[in-house]
Design a protein around this motif. Structure first.
Motif: not given
Length: 174
Positions: A146-170
Motif C-alpha cells: 500500500q505504501a509503494v502504491s501510495a508513493l506512485r500517486r501524485t497531486p496531478s493524479d488527484a486533480i485528474a481524478e477529480g476532473r473525471e468525477q466532475y465530468e461524470h457528475e456533469k
C-alpha cells in the motif's frame, strides 16, 4: 457638433445615482447586512457622521451620494466602486463573477495547502518504507504494498481524478 451638444438624457447624474442606489442595496443585502450593520461598518471606516436615515435615503433615491461617500460605501461593502455604477443587470453579473472568482481562488489555495500536507506525508511514508525495508520486512507484507502504491500517486493524479468525477457528475445532470 460634439458629443456634449446633445447629452444623453438617459445617462445623467440622476440615472447614475439611481444605479448606485439599486446596486448599493443589492450588495448590502447580498452581504447579509442590515442598514444599521452598514452604518456600523461605515463608521468603522471613518465616516463618523453617517446615520441609518442617510443610508435609507440613498437607497431610496431620495438623496444623491457624494463621491467620497460612494467610495466609503464600496469599501464597507467590499466591492469595487465601479460595480456600484453599472447597470443593475450588469452589476449582478459582475458580482456573481466576483464571487465565483473568490471561490475559485479559495479552492486553489486549498489545493496548494493540501499539496503541502501531501508532500510532507509522502516524505514520511517514503522514510518509513525505507526503514521497514532496512529492518527486513518483506515487500508483500502489509502495509508495504500500500505504501509503494501510495508513493506512485501524485497531486496531478488527484486533480485528474477529480476532473473525471466532475465530468461524470456533469453528464449525469444533463
Amino acid at each position: 457638433m460634439t458629443a456634449n451638444d446633445n447629452p444623453d438624457p438617459l445617462d445623467g447624474p440622476a440615472v447614475t445615482d439611481a444605479r448606485f442606489a439599486i446596486n448599493m442595496q443589492r450588495e448590502r443585502e447580498r452581504a447579509g447586512l442590515s442598514q444599521a450593520d452598514l452604518v456600523r461598518n461605515l463608521r468603522e471606516g471613518n465616516w463618523q457622521t453617517v446615520h441609518q436615515t442617510t443610508v435609507s435615503r440613498i437607497e431610496k433615491g431620495e438623496r444623491p451620494v457624494r463621491l467620497g461617500e460612494a467610495m466609503s460605501i464600496a469599501r464597507a461593502l467590499r466591492v469595487d466602486l465601479r460595480h456600484l455604477l453599472l447597470e443593475p443587470d450588469d452589476a449582478k453579473v459582475m458580482a456573481s463573477l466576483d464571487s465565483a472568482v473568490k471561490g475559485l481562488d479559495g479552492s486553489y489555495v486549498a489545493i496548494v495547502n493540501r499539496t503541502d500536507v501531501w508532500h510532507s506525508l509522502r516524505d514520511s511514508v517514503e522514510n518509513l518504507l525505507t526503514t521497514a525495508r532496512a529492518s527486513g520486512h518483506a515487500e508483500d507484507e502489509y502495509p508495504l504494498p500500500q505504501a509503494v502504491s501510495a508513493l506512485r500517486r501524485t497531486p496531478s493524479d488527484a486533480i485528474a481524478e477529480g476532473r473525471e468525477q466532475y465530468e461524470h457528475e456533469k453528464q449525469s445532470e444533463a
